[in-house]
Design a protein around this motif. Structure first.
Motif, short mmCIF file in Angstrom:
data_model
loop_
_atom_site.label_atom_id
_atom_site.label_comp_id
_atom_site.label_asym_id
_atom_site.label_seq_id
_atom_site.Cartn_x
_atom_site.Cartn_y
_atom_site.Cartn_z
N GLU A 184 28.72 -26.05 -8.30
CA GLU A 184 27.87 -25.23 -7.42
C GLU A 184 26.47 -25.86 -7.37
O GLU A 184 25.95 -26.34 -8.39
N TYR A 217 44.50 -30.47 -8.93
CA TYR A 217 43.59 -30.49 -10.08
C TYR A 217 43.22 -29.06 -10.40
O TYR A 217 42.46 -28.42 -9.67
N THR A 229 29.61 -25.66 -2.68
CA THR A 229 30.13 -24.87 -3.80
C THR A 229 31.09 -25.67 -4.66
O THR A 229 30.97 -25.67 -5.89
N LEU A 272 20.34 -28.04 -11.80
CA LEU A 272 19.88 -27.80 -13.18
C LEU A 272 20.38 -28.90 -14.12
O LEU A 272 19.68 -29.29 -15.05
N GLY A 310 34.19 -20.99 -13.30
CA GLY A 310 34.31 -22.22 -12.51
C GLY A 310 33.26 -23.19 -13.00
O GLY A 310 33.53 -24.31 -13.40
N THR A 311 32.02 -22.69 -13.03
CA THR A 311 30.90 -23.53 -13.45
C THR A 311 30.99 -23.91 -14.92
O THR A 311 30.94 -25.09 -15.27
N GLN A 353 41.46 -26.66 -12.59
CA GLN A 353 40.43 -26.49 -13.62
C GLN A 353 39.83 -25.09 -13.56
O GLN A 353 39.89 -24.33 -14.52
N THR A 354 39.31 -24.73 -12.37
CA THR A 354 38.61 -23.45 -12.22
C THR A 354 39.54 -22.27 -12.54
O THR A 354 40.71 -22.29 -12.18
N LEU A 371 44.40 -32.30 -2.31
CA LEU A 371 44.05 -32.53 -3.71
C LEU A 371 44.94 -33.59 -4.36
O LEU A 371 44.57 -34.20 -5.36
N TRP A 373 41.86 -21.28 -7.33
CA TRP A 373 41.23 -22.17 -6.35
C TRP A 373 41.94 -23.50 -6.10
O TRP A 373 41.84 -24.04 -5.00
N PRO A 374 42.62 -24.09 -7.07
CA PRO A 374 43.11 -25.45 -6.81
C PRO A 374 43.86 -25.60 -5.48
O PRO A 374 44.74 -24.80 -5.15
N GLY A 375 43.49 -26.62 -4.72
CA GLY A 375 44.08 -26.86 -3.41
C GLY A 375 45.55 -27.23 -3.52
O GLY A 375 45.94 -28.00 -4.40
C1 LIG Z 1 36.90 -24.52 -0.87
C2 LIG Z 1 36.98 -24.62 -2.36
C3 LIG Z 1 37.92 -25.45 -2.95
C4 LIG Z 1 38.03 -25.52 -4.34
N1 LIG Z 1 38.99 -26.31 -4.88
C5 LIG Z 1 39.14 -26.36 -6.23
C6 LIG Z 1 40.16 -27.15 -6.83
O1 LIG Z 1 40.93 -27.82 -6.14
N2 LIG Z 1 40.28 -27.14 -8.17
C7 LIG Z 1 39.46 -26.43 -8.97
O2 LIG Z 1 39.62 -26.46 -10.19
N3 LIG Z 1 38.46 -25.69 -8.43
C8 LIG Z 1 38.27 -25.64 -7.09
N4 LIG Z 1 37.27 -24.88 -6.54
C9 LIG Z 1 36.40 -24.11 -7.41
C10 LIG Z 1 34.97 -24.63 -7.48
O3 LIG Z 1 34.89 -25.81 -8.19
C11 LIG Z 1 34.08 -23.55 -8.11
O4 LIG Z 1 34.08 -22.43 -7.24
C12 LIG Z 1 32.68 -24.07 -8.30
O5 LIG Z 1 32.64 -25.02 -9.34
C13 LIG Z 1 31.67 -22.94 -8.59
O6 LIG Z 1 32.04 -22.20 -9.70
P1 LIG Z 1 32.15 -20.60 -9.64
O7 LIG Z 1 33.01 -20.24 -8.51
O8 LIG Z 1 32.54 -20.18 -11.02
O9 LIG Z 1 30.70 -20.09 -9.32
P2 LIG Z 1 29.73 -19.31 -10.30
O10 LIG Z 1 29.35 -20.22 -11.42
O11 LIG Z 1 30.28 -18.00 -10.67
O12 LIG Z 1 28.48 -19.16 -9.34
C14 LIG Z 1 27.98 -17.92 -8.88
C15 LIG Z 1 26.45 -17.94 -8.92
O13 LIG Z 1 26.03 -18.03 -10.28
C16 LIG Z 1 25.04 -19.05 -10.41
N5 LIG Z 1 25.14 -19.66 -11.74
C17 LIG Z 1 26.28 -19.91 -12.47
N6 LIG Z 1 25.95 -20.55 -13.61
C18 LIG Z 1 24.62 -20.72 -13.61
C19 LIG Z 1 23.70 -21.33 -14.50
N7 LIG Z 1 24.11 -21.93 -15.64
N8 LIG Z 1 22.40 -21.32 -14.19
C20 LIG Z 1 21.98 -20.76 -13.04
N9 LIG Z 1 22.79 -20.18 -12.14
C21 LIG Z 1 24.10 -20.16 -12.41
C22 LIG Z 1 25.37 -20.05 -9.31
O14 LIG Z 1 24.23 -20.82 -8.96
C23 LIG Z 1 25.84 -19.14 -8.18
O15 LIG Z 1 24.70 -18.71 -7.46
C24 LIG Z 1 37.15 -24.78 -5.15
C25 LIG Z 1 36.19 -23.95 -4.56
C26 LIG Z 1 36.10 -23.86 -3.18
C27 LIG Z 1 35.08 -22.95 -2.57
#
Ligand SMILES: Cc1cc2nc3c(=O)[nH]c(=O)nc-3n(C[C@H](O)[C@H](O)[C@H](O)COP(=O)(O)OP(=O)(O)OC[C@H]3O[C@@H](n4cnc5c(N)ncnc54)[C@H](O)[C@@H]3O)c2cc1C
Ligand SMILES: CCCCCCCCCCCCCCCCCCCCCC(=O)SCCNC(=O)CCNC(=O)[C@H](O)C(C)(C)COP(=O)(O)OP(=O)(O)OC[C@H]1O[C@@H](n2cnc3c(N)ncnc32)[C@H](O)[C@@H]1OP(=O)(O)O
Length: 665
Positions: free
Chosen positions: A435, A148, A431, A441, A156-157, A150-151, A114, A188-190
């Motif tokens: 995601e 970085y 992911t 969307l 996360g989303t 953020q999550t 990262l 999550w940040p690496g």
């Molecule tokens: C290997 C890995 C490395 C990562 N590294 C970093 C990093 O360095 N820094 C960092 O900040 N983050 C990091 N992340 C986090 C990553 O960015 C988030 O996991 C990703 O953005 C998804 O967010 P979430 O986990 O909140 O999923 P969620 O949003 O909780 O998703 C779960 C489900 O809900 C659905 N969903 C959510 N919102 C909606 C919507 N509005 N409409 C329809 N469906 C929806 C999704 O489609 C999914 O099916 C990492 C993740 C992974 C797996």
């Protein structure tokens, strides 16, 4: 074990190749000079003995793997610094950078990942000139190591829902960072766990109780000498994962941690000493690093797939199984047309996304230049392209990496094949950085908006220009142009039908949000269809462009792959095409025949095509995919490295099994 030079099966395969392999390698590298640079970096990196693993990673404990990854990251950094490889900044010719060597040194990622992929780019992209001057050099020299962040555990989303706060205290001219709840902990940040001492923290800015949205802050979290977490900082690692196990992904919480005002990155928005907020020209500019990484994921996805398909095709050429004809020896499994069907599309898909990734990077750079002079007109199109191509490249390539793994039968299940690890790092791209469904969307949102504005006479942006065409039925045409046209019709049909549903749902009394949610399955279909039309169009036009400069032999093979890609997708998406175009059963029958003919035509070039990806054995890291094709010998050599094979009888026999056998437990 002494190895013969090359497995005769591969020797035979290489003799049937109809084109110049080096010419294709140069094209894929975007130039002969890039191939030369890449090979020079590889020569240097693979000559460093500290970068080699004595014991395969999978036999180490979690802690040992982390420590090994740190050791290698440091050596790799040193070597790369000596070779002058650029990091943290991408440009088209950097395609031939060290990313392929990187993933051979770290099968499961580096804790420094990262630092290069997001920390440095965010400083460059979000810092003002004074901040860049201060932080960039320190980061590039690894005086500070960052990530970085953020999550959060809870979000996360939905970035607007992030809870970490940065409250401005004008008396001391500081921000106070605070994590108000468990769900607000960064997660999550690496590298965050035990590696980084700084990070970019995305937090909700508040001044005098008023919120100003998410902003980037550069925050020191560990002492530069002792590496101890600073007061008020709670930091650690999140634990074992499907992949990325050496990336040291972490959690982070703040208890009223103070940072100087100038630690907010202020290129776009500023907070003055007296607490006055100046907003950026477009609030979404704070999301800029994510757009950049989404753009680069298209190339990463293609690269993972090209490595998997090289392994699977080489193995399929040396593996013999079953009988095609009773009186003949067992054939190479690559002679089974079902095997060709599983694998050749992997080569074509990898080409499609590789060429699209170069194009997309150029688009990104061009739009970036416009934004630098305050023109944000094309930001929505860039955002939609980055989201959609990130989605379809990551999902297609990951699906095909898994197909490659399964096409190797039982041996594809071996970690020493490197196919499981390739699947792990590839599926993560579906992911991270948004995601995939959510990104589709976002794409749909831009498409619907463009469609509605278009219906009121506003011009469409270049990749949506075909929306303006009248959707009149026309006879099916199986040429490349005809198929592209058909996919554009599917895209128009799906989008117009989604918009109609949205309108009907709102007319029936649903709120705009409920109508959107109800129609969202259609909307993601429309987004995907637009992405398909873009990729088909760009892949074809790029090959037509390159076709003018390459040799006729190579041109012919490149077009075989484009055709294969087009016909394969047509057969895959038959339902959509039957709905929105004049495709008939007769056309499908002839397309199936064309597909079978194409597999046959590509068969003699299969090994040449994967050789042209030019992955050295050290890069592939696979018992099944080595250049010489001695898969069984390598499988046995690697098996012997299992710590269990160091002794003929394991102590657990005497401790447990024997008492069980003797009834003395
Ligand atoms: C290997 C890995 C490395 C990562 N590294 C970093 C990093 O360095 N820094 C960092 O900040 N983050 C990091 N992340 C986090 C990553 O960015 C988030 O996991 C990703 O953005 C998804 O967010 P979430 O986990 O909140 O999923 P969620 O949003 O909780 O998703 C779960 C489900 O809900 C659905 N969903 C959510 N919102 C909606 C919507 N509005 N409409 C329809 N469906 C929806 C999704 O489609 C999914 O099916 C990492 C993740 C992974 C797996
Ligand atoms: C030395 C040795 C070592 C060497 C090491 C070497 C290493 C290097 C080599 C290694 C190789 C590997 C390289 C790769 C590695 C990568 C690793 C990365 C890891 C992963 C990192 C991450 O994982 S990091 C977190 C990413 N986390 C997200 O990705 C969140 C998604 N979530 C959102 O992104 C928003 O939440 C979401 C949904 C948009 C809604 O945002 P929101 O609610 O604010 O917005 P709305 O939906 O309301 O939309 C309002 C309007 O904004 C418009 N808009 C929205 N976004 C926009 C945007 N970006 N640009 C423009 N416009 C935008 C939209 O189109 C609307 O426009 P309009 O109004 O006109 O319609």
């Amino acid at each position: 074990m002494t190895l013969k030079k090359v497995n005769p099966d591969l020797e035979k395969e290489r003799s049937t190749c109809t084109f110049n392999i080096e010419e294709l390698t140069n094209l894929l590298d975007t130039g002969a000079h890039c191939t030369a640079e890449r090979r020079a970096v590889e020569d240097k990196v693979f000559s460093v003995k500290e970068l080699k693993d004595e014991i395969p990673d999978e036999f180490l404990s979690h802690k040992e793997r982390y420590e090994n990854a740190i050791r290698k990251s440091v050596f790799l950094h040193k070597v790369l610094q000596e070779t002058g490889v650029k990091r943290g900044v991408y440009n088209r010719s950097d395609k031939s950078d060290f990313r392929t060597t990187y993933y051979s040194i770290f099968k499961d990622g580096s804790p420094f990942m990262l630092q290069y992929s997001m920390f440095v780019p965010t400083i460059l992209g979000q810092g003002d000139s004074e901040q860049v001057e201060l932080w960039y050099k320190r980061a590039l020299n690894m005086e500070i190591i960052g990530t970085y962040a953020q999550t959060e555990l809870g979000h996360g989303t939905f970035i607007r829902g992030l809870e970490t706060e940065a409250v401005y205290d004008e008396k001391t001219e500081e921000f106070i960072l605070n994590s108000p709840s468990l769900s607000s902990y960064k997660w999550w940040p690496g590298g965050l766990g035990h590696t980084t001492n700084y990070c970019i923290v995305m937090a909700q800015l508040k001044i005098k109780g008023k919120p100003y949205g998410m902003q980037p802050f550069i925050v020191q979290i560990r002492d530069e000498e002792t590496h101890m977490p600073l007061p008020g900082v709670k930091v650690g690692e999140i634990g074992a994962k499907l992949a990325f196990n050496t990336v040291n992904n972490g959690f982070l919480g703040f208890e009223h941690v103070r940072i100087p005002r100038r630690h907010m990155l202020m290129r776009f928005s500023q907070v003055s000493k007296d607490g006055k907020f100046t907003s950026s020209a477009n609030p979404k500019l704070a999301y800029g690093t994510m757009v950049m990484v989404r753009v680069t994921i298209v190339n990463s996805a293609a690269t993972y797939l090209s490595r998997a398909v090289t392994i699977a095709i080489r193995y399929s050429a040396v593996r013999h199984q079953s009988k095609l004809k009773q009186n003949e020896p067992e054939p190479q499994i690559l002679d089974y047309v079902t095997q060709q069907h599983k694998l050749f599309i992997g080569i074509a898909t990898s080409h499609a996304y590789m060429f699209c990734s170069y194009w997309l990077w150029d688009v990104y750079v061009m739009y970036q230049k416009e934004q630098n002079v305050g023109n944000f007109d094309r930001l929505p199109e860039l955002h939609a392209l980055a989201c959609c191509l990130k989605v379809i490249s990551s999902s297609d390539c990951t699906g095909l990496v898994e197909k490659c793994r399964m096409s190797c039968g039982g041996h594809g299940f071996m970690m020493s094949s490197n196919l499981p690890q390739l699947y792990g790092i590839s599926t993560a791209t579906c992911t991270y950085e948004g995601e995939n469904t959510v990104m589709l969307l976002q794409t749909a949102r831009a498409l619907v908006k463009a469609w509605e504005l278009g219906s009121r006479g506003r011009p469409f942006s270049p990749t949506m220009s075909y929306f303006a065409e009248k959707n009149v039925p026309s006879k099916w045409d199986s040429s490349l142009e005809g198929i592209l046209n058909a996919f554009q019709k599917v895209s128009i049909g799906k989008l117009s039908s989604s918009v109609s549903s949205l309108q009907e749902y709102t007319k029936s009394g649903l709120s705009a949000e409920d109508a959107w949610n109800k129609a969202s399955v259609q909307l993601i279909g429309a987004a995907e269809a637009w992405g398909r039309a873009v990729v088909l169009s760009i892949y074809k036009s790029e090959i037509e462009r390159y076709g003018q400069t390459v040799s006729p032999a190579l041109k012919s093979v490149l077009f075989d792959l484009v055709e294969l890609y087009y016909v394969h997708l047509t057969l895959e998406k038959m339902g959509d095409l039957l709905l929105y175009t004049q495709l008939s059963e007769k056309d499908v029958v002839s397309l199936r025949k064309k597909y079978e003919d194409l597999l046959e035509k590509i068969r003699p070039n299969a090994i040449g095509l994967v050789d042209a990806f030019d992955y050295r054995d050290e890069v592939l890291n696979s018992t099944l995919g080595s250049y010489d094709g001695f898969a069984y010998e390598r499988l046995m050599t690697e098996a012997m490295k299992s710590p269990l094979n160091a002794e003929p009888v394991n102590q657990s026999f005497h401790k447990y099994i024997k008492p069980l056998m003797k009834g003395k437990l």
